[in-house]
Scaffold this motif. Structure first.
Motif: not given
Length: 257
Positions: A16-17, A20, A43, A47, A223, A226
């Motif tokens: 997911t990181t 994004v 997720s 987000y 982090r 998010s």
């Protein structure tokens, strides 16, 4: 329209990181981007402040519509994000039931590919966030994409998940007319630990042609981004993690010509 799937048969590796961050970087240089959340955990959807438990319409609709989905139906599922040139096709928890439906109904492996055909010309890039399980949703991601990105955490347990993913690609390639290109992205790298250093060395040894030169380090800025629901580059464009993804993106764009 370039379609990139981000997948690995192990959770917690930075899928997911990756979606994004790359979406944010693509948008910053003027591209229109669609993110597709194929993970029932949602997720990516969460987000951007959408609740997968509360959404009335989601990717799930693509699989339960009678007959082929229409362009109007696909476009009705799209959600805006806090970045003007990025939109989201969200996930809902109802998608967890699709594996059972896939057993009962054949021919569900191309639903996402069919839906994306209606969006050609609307986006420059489509980034698909996949679940960490080989099933109908991951098969849809692999069937729809023209390039696969595999985030691989630089620790030895993650190498086993990567091996499973490579076997899955071989299986998918037998069914495709054209071999699926893939790039392995080392993630969560910590040069202070012998485990990370040794794992990266092993990745270079086993996958010299497919391994990205950009290595994504552990970076708390991901982090923080998010928590705020923003793309990482808008929080801190100079962070180590964002710079690594920017290098990766330049390489990917050069490769596609």
């Amino acid at each position: 329209m370039q379609v990139w799937a981000i997948a690995n048969q192990k959770g917690g590796v930075g899928k997911t990181t990756t979606v994004v961050t790359l979406a944010g970087l693509l948008a910053e240089v003027g591209y229109k981007v669609l993110m597709v959340d194929l993970d029932p955990h949602g997720s990516l959807t969460s987000y951007f402040q959408y609740d997968p438990d509360e959404l009335d319409h989601s990717v799930y609709d693509l699989f339960v519509t009678q007959g082929d989905v229409t362009a109007v139906q696909v476009k009705s599922l799209l959600c805006n994000t806090n970045v003007e040139s990025i939109q989201l096709l969200p996930a809902s928890t109802a998608m967890a039931t699709l594996e059972r439906r896939a057993i009962e109904h054949h021919g569900m492996g191309l639903q996402v590919a069919k839906a994306l055909r209606h969006l050609k010309g609307s986006y420059d890039y489509v980034l698909i966030d996949s679940p960490p399980v080989l099933g109908v949703l991951m098969v849809n991601a692999l069937a729809a994409c023209n390039h696969l990105l595999i985030p691989a955490q630089t620790e030895f347990l993650a190498l086993k998940g990567l091996e499973r993913m490579i076997r899955t690609i071989s299986m998918i390639n037998r069914a495709r007319k054209k071999k699926l290109k893939y790039t392995i992205i080392p993630t969560f790298y910590d040069r202070r630990t012998q485990a990370s250093v040794s794992c990266l060395r092993e990745l270079h040894k086993c996958y010299p042609d497919e391994l990205a030169s950009a290595v994504v380090p552990i970076d708390t800025k991901f982090r923080n981004a998010s928590m705020k629901g923003v793309v990482p580059s808008s929080l801190d464009a100079s962070s180590r993690g964002v710079n690594a993804y920017a290098r990766l993106l330049r390489t990917l764009i050069e490769q596609q010509g």
